[in-house]
Design a protein around this motif. Sequence first.
Motif, short mmCIF file in Angstrom:
data_model
loop_
_atom_site.label_atom_id
_atom_site.label_comp_id
_atom_site.label_asym_id
_atom_site.label_seq_id
_atom_site.Cartn_x
_atom_site.Cartn_y
_atom_site.Cartn_z
N ILE A 112 0.86 -1.18 0.00
CA ILE A 112 0.00 0.00 0.00
C ILE A 112 0.90 1.24 0.00
CG2 ILE A 112 -1.74 1.28 1.29
CD1 ILE A 112 -2.78 -1.35 2.35
N ALA A 113 0.55 2.23 -0.83
CA ALA A 113 1.41 3.41 -1.00
C ALA A 113 1.57 4.17 0.32
CB ALA A 113 0.82 4.32 -2.07
N THR A 114 2.79 4.60 0.54
CA THR A 114 3.10 5.41 1.72
C THR A 114 3.15 6.89 1.33
OG1 THR A 114 5.48 5.16 1.33
CG2 THR A 114 4.40 3.49 2.71
N ALA A 115 3.44 7.74 2.30
CA ALA A 115 3.56 9.18 2.03
C ALA A 115 4.71 9.46 1.08
CB ALA A 115 3.75 9.94 3.35
N GLU A 116 5.81 8.70 1.20
CA GLU A 116 6.94 8.89 0.29
C GLU A 116 6.56 8.51 -1.14
OE1 GLU A 116 10.13 6.63 1.84
OE2 GLU A 116 10.42 7.90 3.63
N ASP A 117 5.78 7.44 -1.27
CA ASP A 117 5.35 7.03 -2.60
C ASP A 117 4.45 8.09 -3.23
OD1 ASP A 117 6.72 4.63 -2.25
OD2 ASP A 117 4.97 3.62 -1.40
N LEU A 118 3.58 8.68 -2.45
CA LEU A 118 2.72 9.74 -2.98
C LEU A 118 3.52 10.94 -3.44
CD1 LEU A 118 -0.19 9.62 -0.35
CD2 LEU A 118 -0.23 8.74 -2.68
N GLN A 119 4.56 11.31 -2.69
CA GLN A 119 5.40 12.43 -3.07
C GLN A 119 6.20 12.12 -4.33
OE1 GLN A 119 5.33 15.46 -1.76
NE2 GLN A 119 6.84 16.12 -3.30
N HIS A 120 6.68 10.88 -4.42
CA HIS A 120 7.43 10.49 -5.61
C HIS A 120 6.54 10.53 -6.86
CE1 HIS A 120 10.63 8.61 -7.91
NE2 HIS A 120 9.78 7.66 -8.31
N ASN A 121 5.28 10.17 -6.71
CA ASN A 121 4.36 10.22 -7.84
C ASN A 121 4.13 11.66 -8.28
OD1 ASN A 121 2.33 8.86 -9.64
ND2 ASN A 121 0.92 10.12 -8.44
N LYS A 122 4.04 12.59 -7.33
CA LYS A 122 3.89 14.00 -7.68
C LYS A 122 5.12 14.53 -8.41
CE LYS A 122 0.74 15.21 -3.89
NZ LYS A 122 0.56 16.06 -2.68
N ASP A 123 6.29 14.11 -7.99
CA ASP A 123 7.53 14.53 -8.67
C ASP A 123 7.55 14.02 -10.11
OD1 ASP A 123 8.23 15.70 -6.30
OD2 ASP A 123 9.53 14.04 -5.65
#
Length: 388
Positions: free
Chosen positions: A66-77
């Motif tokens: 399940i996506a973490t906060a770091e994964d969400l930020q990486h997707n925005k980048d």
Amino acid sequence: MVNVIGVRFENAGKLYFFDPGELWPTPGNYVLVETSRGVEFGEVVTGVKEIDDAMLQSPLKPVVRIATAEDLQHNKDNKAAEKEAYQVCQKKIAEHKLDMKLVSVEYTFDNSKILFYFTANGRVDFRSLVKDLAGVFKTRIELRQIGVRDEAKMLGGLGVCGRPICCGAFLGDFQPVSIKMAKEQNLSLNPTKISGVCGRLMCCLKYEQDQYEQTRKKMPKIGKEVITPDGPGVVWDLNIIKETVRVRIQKGDSSELKDFPMEEVQRPGAANVRREEPEEARKAEDKPEVQEAAQQMPAPVRRERPNREDRKNCREEGEKPVQRREEQRAQEAAAEAVKPAARTEEKPAVKPAETVKPAEPETTAAPAADGWKAALERAMKEAGNAGK
């Protein structure tokens, strides 16, 4: 039974199923899954549910986590980097003077590949473009040519109805649409009125097509004669949405058009006439004397079609096949009528068993025996004389 979840990678994109394993994501969560392109970032649309193993065409790939906060930020980048890559690719296309239109750029989640989507009228030689892009981004480059409908789905927009286009809002797959659908729905065949922003026929023509087909089967065809409450007429037009029939009714030297509900318009025929008869007439038909009179009515004559041999013989003799066949049938019927009468005349009448009295043996047995012997002797003598 196996547990699956539905994941979507794009807005209004196709739904894919994965094996959640020991995880239990809920709709609205973001997950990382293993795909043929590597690790991808997607949104859970349907929660965990059980399905039969026979429904799976191939083994499901697992959910990584399940996506973490770091994964969400990486997707925005990655989304921000896609905009920069789009500008770079536009400049390279102009430098190489290629006849192609760049539509969208997509980064994989692990940044191992960049996908460039474009449209073109024909085949494009972009080998030099790929080399330049690989030198700039230092990663694997992939260019994919798509159609105009896929372009509209990626870019989005507003339709002629004023709402967001269906393919960009909720349609997962494109349905086949034909000009026949526009004809059956009585729409204008002007391309500008029945085409979407992509230049192809609008996808919404498919939505009501099944209803139009089912309703049209229940209604009479245009030009057919029908019976209405105001009398007989001819079908002039059909309104599928309101389920009404416009009929031209002749009144003297003039005629008028009237709209009737589909249920009030009947096709001329035996079934419809019987349906319109009053209840008293139906009861009269059920009486024994009426049924007996109907049975005594002569049956309709069935004209048989002559075969090839009969037609050939008739041509040689100069007769008509149908006339000859009718004469033969008349002769056969006359012969059948004579046969039973002949049989009844030759057959002796037999009295009932209780009325026949047995003969007395002392008076009738001896003469009967003598007569029988005498007849046998005469027959044997005649046979011997004939043999000599």
